[in-house]
Design a protein around this motif. Structure first.
Motif, PDB file in Angstrom:
ATOM      1  N   GLU A 122     -86.411 -34.231  43.752  1.00 36.51           N
ATOM      2  CA  GLU A 122     -85.736 -34.962  42.662  1.00 36.51           C
ATOM      3  C   GLU A 122     -84.269 -35.273  42.969  1.00 36.51           C
ATOM      4  O   GLU A 122     -83.390 -34.946  42.158  1.00 36.51           O
ATOM      5  CB  GLU A 122     -85.820 -34.146  41.361  1.00 36.51           C
ATOM      6  CG  GLU A 122     -87.231 -33.812  40.919  1.00 36.51           C
ATOM      7  CD  GLU A 122     -87.884 -34.894  40.078  1.00 36.51           C
ATOM      8  OE1 GLU A 122     -87.217 -35.929  39.817  1.00 36.51           O
ATOM      9  OE2 GLU A 122     -89.054 -34.740  39.717  1.00 36.51           O
ATOM     10  N   ASN A 141     -81.970 -37.161  40.306  1.00 36.08           N
ATOM     11  CA  ASN A 141     -81.569 -36.535  39.030  1.00 36.08           C
ATOM     12  C   ASN A 141     -80.052 -36.493  38.882  1.00 36.08           C
ATOM     13  O   ASN A 141     -79.355 -36.031  39.774  1.00 36.08           O
ATOM     14  CB  ASN A 141     -82.092 -35.098  38.966  1.00 36.08           C
ATOM     15  CG  ASN A 141     -83.472 -35.028  38.355  1.00 36.08           C
ATOM     16  OD1 ASN A 141     -84.073 -36.065  38.067  1.00 36.08           O
ATOM     17  ND2 ASN A 141     -83.974 -33.823  38.175  1.00 36.08           N
ATOM     18  N   GLY A 142     -79.568 -36.944  37.747  1.00 36.28           N
ATOM     19  CA  GLY A 142     -78.155 -36.820  37.436  1.00 36.28           C
ATOM     20  C   GLY A 142     -77.248 -37.791  38.171  1.00 36.28           C
ATOM     21  O   GLY A 142     -76.033 -37.678  38.090  1.00 36.28           O
ATOM     22  N   MET A 143     -77.840 -38.730  38.919  1.00 33.82           N
ATOM     23  CA  MET A 143     -76.990 -39.656  39.671  1.00 33.82           C
ATOM     24  C   MET A 143     -76.672 -40.886  38.832  1.00 33.82           C
ATOM     25  O   MET A 143     -77.525 -41.366  38.075  1.00 33.82           O
ATOM     26  CB  MET A 143     -77.700 -40.065  40.955  1.00 33.82           C
ATOM     27  CG  MET A 143     -77.683 -38.982  42.008  1.00 33.82           C
ATOM     28  SD  MET A 143     -77.580 -39.709  43.643  1.00 33.82           S
ATOM     29  CE  MET A 143     -76.715 -38.421  44.532  1.00 33.82           C
ATOM     30  N   ASP A 144     -75.474 -41.392  38.991  1.00 29.12           N
ATOM     31  CA  ASP A 144     -75.115 -42.631  38.307  1.00 29.12           C
ATOM     32  C   ASP A 144     -75.696 -43.805  39.108  1.00 29.12           C
ATOM     33  O   ASP A 144     -76.176 -43.620  40.219  1.00 29.12           O
ATOM     34  CB  ASP A 144     -73.593 -42.738  38.139  1.00 29.12           C
ATOM     35  CG  ASP A 144     -72.854 -42.595  39.449  1.00 29.12           C
ATOM     36  OD1 ASP A 144     -73.485 -42.791  40.516  1.00 29.12           O
ATOM     37  OD2 ASP A 144     -71.652 -42.285  39.429  1.00 29.12           O
ATOM     38  N   TYR A 201     -68.610 -29.181  39.527  1.00 28.71           N
ATOM     39  CA  TYR A 201     -69.186 -30.479  39.888  1.00 28.71           C
ATOM     40  C   TYR A 201     -70.183 -30.976  38.835  1.00 28.71           C
ATOM     41  O   TYR A 201     -70.894 -30.185  38.223  1.00 28.71           O
ATOM     42  CB  TYR A 201     -69.937 -30.356  41.216  1.00 28.71           C
ATOM     43  CG  TYR A 201     -69.094 -30.521  42.463  1.00 28.71           C
ATOM     44  CD1 TYR A 201     -67.728 -30.352  42.436  1.00 28.71           C
ATOM     45  CD2 TYR A 201     -69.704 -30.857  43.673  1.00 28.71           C
ATOM     46  CE1 TYR A 201     -66.979 -30.501  43.585  1.00 28.71           C
ATOM     47  CE2 TYR A 201     -68.964 -31.004  44.829  1.00 28.71           C
ATOM     48  CZ  TYR A 201     -67.601 -30.825  44.781  1.00 28.71           C
ATOM     49  OH  TYR A 201     -66.872 -30.979  45.908  1.00 28.71           O
ATOM     50  N   SER A 202     -70.249 -32.320  38.700  1.00 34.99           N
ATOM     51  CA  SER A 202     -71.318 -32.924  37.913  1.00 34.99           C
ATOM     52  C   SER A 202     -72.612 -32.798  38.721  1.00 34.99           C
ATOM     53  O   SER A 202     -72.577 -32.533  39.921  1.00 34.99           O
ATOM     54  CB  SER A 202     -71.013 -34.395  37.660  1.00 34.99           C
ATOM     55  OG  SER A 202     -71.045 -35.097  38.890  1.00 34.99           O
ATOM     56  N   LEU A 203     -73.745 -33.009  38.047  1.00 33.61           N
ATOM     57  CA  LEU A 203     -75.025 -32.895  38.751  1.00 33.61           C
ATOM     58  C   LEU A 203     -75.100 -33.886  39.920  1.00 33.61           C
ATOM     59  O   LEU A 203     -75.552 -33.555  41.011  1.00 33.61           O
ATOM     60  CB  LEU A 203     -76.188 -33.113  37.779  1.00 33.61           C
ATOM     61  CG  LEU A 203     -77.588 -32.995  38.383  1.00 33.61           C
ATOM     62  CD1 LEU A 203     -77.766 -31.688  39.132  1.00 33.61           C
ATOM     63  CD2 LEU A 203     -78.657 -33.118  37.300  1.00 33.61           C
ATOM     64  N   GLY A 204     -74.587 -35.105  39.678  1.00 30.39           N
ATOM     65  CA  GLY A 204     -74.597 -36.111  40.743  1.00 30.39           C
ATOM     66  C   GLY A 204     -73.799 -35.660  41.962  1.00 30.39           C
ATOM     67  O   GLY A 204     -74.226 -35.857  43.104  1.00 30.39           O
ATOM     68  N   ARG A 215     -73.213 -32.544  42.757  1.00 26.44           N
ATOM     69  CA  ARG A 215     -73.943 -31.436  43.386  1.00 26.44           C
ATOM     70  C   ARG A 215     -75.073 -31.949  44.260  1.00 26.44           C
ATOM     71  O   ARG A 215     -75.382 -31.370  45.298  1.00 26.44           O
ATOM     72  CB  ARG A 215     -74.525 -30.509  42.316  1.00 26.44           C
ATOM     73  CG  ARG A 215     -73.478 -29.644  41.676  1.00 26.44           C
ATOM     74  CD  ARG A 215     -74.137 -28.694  40.700  1.00 26.44           C
ATOM     75  NE  ARG A 215     -73.119 -28.174  39.780  1.00 26.44           N
ATOM     76  CZ  ARG A 215     -73.235 -27.052  39.103  1.00 26.44           C
ATOM     77  NH1 ARG A 215     -74.327 -26.333  39.221  1.00 26.44           N
ATOM     78  NH2 ARG A 215     -72.285 -26.647  38.324  1.00 26.44           N
ATOM     79  N   GLN A 216     -75.705 -33.049  43.809  1.00 26.49           N
ATOM     80  CA  GLN A 216     -76.771 -33.640  44.626  1.00 26.49           C
ATOM     81  C   GLN A 216     -76.186 -34.100  45.964  1.00 26.49           C
ATOM     82  O   GLN A 216     -76.796 -33.901  47.017  1.00 26.49           O
ATOM     83  CB  GLN A 216     -77.407 -34.841  43.910  1.00 26.49           C
ATOM     84  CG  GLN A 216     -78.098 -34.487  42.593  1.00 26.49           C
ATOM     85  CD  GLN A 216     -79.498 -33.922  42.771  1.00 26.49           C
ATOM     86  OE1 GLN A 216     -79.819 -33.328  43.800  1.00 26.49           O
ATOM     87  NE2 GLN A 216     -80.330 -34.083  41.766  1.00 26.49           N
TER      88      GLN A 216
END
Lengths: 305, 241
Positions: free
Chosen positions: A156, A159-162, A131-134, A136-137
């Motif tokens: 946070e 973080n990492g979201m588009d 998964y990308s960080l987004g 995973r969030q």
């Protein structure tokens, strides 16, 4: 149980570093509380202490009036997201949620519900390690929602979201607060919390610098100043300065005036035939207000290292 | 029960588990079959057929350590303790799940080894009381190795360090014992070594020549496992996750 987080006099040292230095604040139900401060201010450590992962040297943290470690099936009381990467990468997202559900005595049906709510959809069958960080969030949010808890605590989450993800997260946080839940969201970027947080706990060097509503904070940072746009900046500054105003040029054609009401500014400029195109009460951005508050904390840290 | 259910779901949803269990069976049966086929006359048939336990236990160590250290390595342990703040319950559930799986795999491995022994040993493998004790005891031996590995992993956290420590304890203490000339100390070391003492359970010929009686030897290993688990539990309570 009541939807609150109470943190009282937390102190913690890691070796020679003081991470928490008397951290004290309360998170109320029905609003989004922003937990902001520079990196290293103690936000994550505070959250780990609240969740019973780290032990404080002094002070205590309560969730709904009870220490976290005393909660049975705690995900029914608090949903949290501290580290979106805290999972086993070879397990699928759905199976990650499944063991969490089983740990709380929840059925697999609940897993599918939170997958739908967070928009993970078919990707839930894939390994979480890919998964990308987004993503995973979102998975972390799904985990936090499993027990339908009255308290949410997210470290946070932007973080990492588009951009689409950030809009989704903002709406999500506001909705959860409107449902009457207590929502604590940390961020090191105040701009992320603009239009999202109702209340702010600003921290630096392990303690609370300001505990205030967003409206009050902006009002305090704005002061009773007036912003003026004029093609003849020099003349305007001379006239207003002579009348006792504190004048500062903030751009090629903009001036900020303190100590004079906007009515007085208009009258003075009209009387002296100084042209102007715009006049408004100065409104500080949340970012500006925050920078002012945390400047000392950041400078101290930079000086230390 | 929810803790046990969660740990069971965890262990069955990582692809590594099943391969490690297959590894325990394969690496136990194959060396046993080789040893049984090559047993010199006058040897101990049960010991020969069950030789593979010495190899298969290494995979048990890896499996036991992985269930704990795998979580520390990824940070997953914090998710676990957030969902299940009663840490000792988590440790107990992990130990139970891993030991249960190892006992099951161990039973298959020992059954395979006994079957291979029966087929390949010159005189077959007679089903006497001591042979049954050696077979059942070998399954228990693997289970105790799993408990030992979980305990050490909780204490050390890092996977490589934990595997190294347990394998060193198992394989190096017998080597050290052979280097000690003094017969009293030689026997003491063999009695205290978890592997040498534990494998006394496999002895069916000339049992008196062992440094320790079969069940006492398995008891020595059980003490090692219990000590590791208790020390790990104490560390788990006191340390930050």
């Amino acid at each position: 149980m009541e939807a609150t987080i109470e943190v009282t006099g937390l102190r913690k040292r890691f070796g020679g570093t003081t991470a928490l230095d008397g951290m004290t604040f309360t998170v109320a139900a029905g609003q989004v509380t922003g937990f902001v401060g520079p990196n290293g201010a103690g936000k994550s450590t505070t959250m780990r202490v609240v969740l019973g992962l780290d032990a404080a040297d002094a002070g205590h943290a309560l969730v709904g009036g009870r220490p976290y470690r005393e909660l049975r099936r705690p995900l029914h009381h608090v949903g949290s997201l501290l580290d979106a990467g805290a999972l086993q990468p070879s397990r699928s997202a759905r199976n990650h949620l499944l063991w969490l559900a089983h740990s709380q005595g929840l059925p697999a049906k609940r897993v599918d519900e939170v997958i739908a709510v967070t928009g993970l959809g078919p990707a839930a069958k894939r390994k979480a390690g890919g998964y990308s960080l987004g993503m995973r969030q979102r998975l972390g949010i799904a985990a936090a929602l499993l027990g339908d808890p009255p308290v949410l605590m997210l470290d946070e989450p932007f973080n990492g979201m588009d951009p689409e993800g950030i809009v989704w997260m903002r709406t999500f946080l506001r909705d959860k607060a409107r449902e009457g839940r207590a929502v604590l969201v940390s961020s090191h970027l105040m701009s992320e919390l603009q239009d999202t947080a109702d209340h702010l706990v600003v921290v630096g060097r392990g303690k609370v610098i300001a505990d205030t509503s967003v409206a009050e904070l902006i009002a305090a940072a704005s002061g009773d100043r007036v912003t003026l746009r004029t093609p003849d900046r020099t003349q305007a500054m001379t006239v207003l300065g002579r009348a006792g105003g504190t004048v500062a040029a903030t751009g090629a054609d903009t001036v900020t005036v303190g100590g004079l009401t906007s009515g007085a500014v208009v009258a003075l400029l009209t009387d002296n035939a100084v042209p102007f195109t715009e006049i408004a009460a100065h409104r500080a951005s949340l970012e500006e207000a925050y920078m002012e508050l945390t400047r000392d904390a950041v400078e101290f840290q930079a000086g230390q290292s | 029960m929810t803790t046990l259910h969660a740990e069971w779901t965890k262990v069955r949803t990582v692809p590594g588990t099943v391969w490690l269990l297959v590894g325990v069976v394969a690496l136990t049966v194959a060396p046993g079959a080789l040893a049984a086929g090559a047993m010199p006359s006058g040897g101990d048939p049960a010991k020969s057929a069950l030789t593979g336990i010495v190899v298969g236990q290494a995979i048990v160590v890896i499996l036991g350590v992985a269930t704990v250290s795998g979580e520390y390595g990824t940070g997953m342990i914090r998710t676990t303790f957030t969902a299940l703040p009663h840490r000792l319950e988590v440790l107990a559930a992990k130990a139970l799940v891993v030991t249960g799986l190892v006992l099951a795999a161990g039973a298959v491995a020992v059954a395979g080894s006994v079957a291979a022994g029966e087929a390949l040993l010159p005189g077959g493998l007679p089903f006497t009381g001591p042979v049954v004790r050696a077979a059942a005891g070998s399954v228990l031996y693997l289970g105790l190795i799993a408990v030992l590995s979980v305990g050490v992993a909780v204490l050390v956290r890092d996977a490589a360090a934990a595997v190294g420590l347990v394998l060193g304890l198992l394989y190096l203490t017998p080597i050290v014992a052979t280097l000690v000339a003094d017969p009293t100390w030689h026997d003491r070391l063999r009695t205290l070594s978890p592997m040498t003492a534990g494998l006394a359970i496999q002895s069916t010929v000339d049992v008196a020549a062992e440094p320790v009686a079969p069940w006492s030897g398995l008891g020595v290993l059980a003490l090692w496992a219990a000590a590791a688990l208790v020390t790990g539990a104490a560390a788990l309570r006191l340390r930050d996750a």
